[in-house]
Design an enzyme around this catalytic site. Structure first.
Site, short mmCIF file in Angstrom:
data_model
loop_
_atom_site.label_atom_id
_atom_site.label_comp_id
_atom_site.label_asym_id
_atom_site.label_seq_id
_atom_site.Cartn_x
_atom_site.Cartn_y
_atom_site.Cartn_z
N SER A 166 5.64 8.69 -28.62
CA SER A 166 6.72 8.78 -29.61
C SER A 166 6.40 9.91 -30.58
O SER A 166 5.23 10.19 -30.85
CB SER A 166 6.83 7.46 -30.38
OG SER A 166 7.68 7.61 -31.51
N TYR A 179 3.43 -0.03 -35.10
CA TYR A 179 3.99 0.92 -34.13
C TYR A 179 3.34 2.30 -34.30
O TYR A 179 2.93 2.92 -33.32
CB TYR A 179 5.50 1.02 -34.33
CG TYR A 179 6.20 1.84 -33.27
CD1 TYR A 179 6.48 1.30 -32.02
CD2 TYR A 179 6.57 3.16 -33.51
CE1 TYR A 179 7.12 2.04 -31.04
CE2 TYR A 179 7.22 3.91 -32.54
CZ TYR A 179 7.49 3.34 -31.31
OH TYR A 179 8.11 4.09 -30.34
#
Length: 271
Positions: A166, A179
């Site tokens: 990501s 995350y």
């Protein structure tokens, strides 16, 4: 006073130059395993790899969606099998690697795609269980799977390990601790693997997307994100899959240890 000009010795061109055929992007004869391959971006990866000619093992915690995606690939002439397991457990991760390799006779491409929805919380409200769960799926699972797959990857003519990371693994957003930390740790894992195995020809890389139009992105988040992205929209899963297919192909035979951003220019403006 005139001085003699020293010229660096010319480097001879290599005796052989790699020539890519028109089918260099094809993956015929190769076997791929895609985690989280039953829906969303993982489904797009599995479908495109199959379209390019690879046999695909689709691994998903949800057995039904894994079977649906495998059936769809087979209906369009591809080869696929569906496997379901909690890949954060080492024994189950080893099992799916074995079953995939036994099903197709080899294993060439690992796509570490499985992920979880992240919670938008600051440090004080970060839930320990959620934090540990995100580390498990993003770090422990690919560690277990890649380690188990090494015997097959070492026998492959074009072994590839591809992490779906990501952009927030590179530029944290100031919250979503589990995350962000998990994705940053995953990049460290990718680079460490890349350095260890590049000498064996096992190429390890990552794709670092921005927001993708999947169920992981809440509806209320989409409008604001679209305004911030220079291209003015979120990525379609197929746009990430095309980069995955490229990294899996012979066209990417000189790429190792890289995190390739696919984010519509988001990192250019610092998001």
């Amino acid at each position: 006073m005139n001085q003699a000009i020293r010229r660096a010795p010319s480097r001879q061109a290599p005796e052989t130059v790699l020539t890519l055929s028109p089918d260099a992007g094809r993956l015929t004869g190769r076997v791929a395993l895609v985690t989280g391959g039953g829906r969303g971006a993982g489904r797009a990866h599995a479908r495109l790899l199959a379209l390019r000619g690879a046999a695909v093992a689709i691994v998903d915690i949800d057995a039904d969606v894994a079977r649906e995606t495998a059936a769809e690939i087979e209906q369009t002439g591809g080869r696929a099998t569906a496997l379901s397991a909690d890949i954060t457990r080492r024994d189950l991760a080893e099992r799916v690697i074995y079953e995939a390799a036994e099903c197709f006779g080899s294993l060439d491409i690992l796509v570490h795609n499985a992920g979880l929805m992240y919670s938008l919380t600051g440090l004080e409200n970060t839930d320990d269980a959620n934090f540990d769960q995100l580390l498990s799926i993003n770090v422990h699972a690919p560690l277990h799977l890649t380690r188990a797959a090494l015997p097959w990857l070492r026998k492959s003519g074009a072994p590839r390990v591809i992490f779906i990371n990501s952009q927030w693994g590179q530029v944290p957003d100031g919250h979503s601790y589990g995350y962000m930390v998990a994705k940053a740790a995953q990049l460290g894992l990718m680079k460490t693997m890349a350095r260890e195995f590049v000498g064996e020809g096992i190429l390890v890389n990552a794709v670092t997307p921005g927001a993708i139009l999947t169920r992981m992105v809440p509806d209320e988040y989409i409008a604001g994100e679209q305004k911030a992205i220079p291209l003015g929209r979120l990525a379609h899963p197929e746009e990430i899959a095309s980069t995955v297919a490229f990294l899996a192909s012979d066209e990417a035979a000189f790429i190792a240890g890289q995190a390739i951003p696919v984010n519509g220019g988001a990192l250019v403006v610092g998001i």
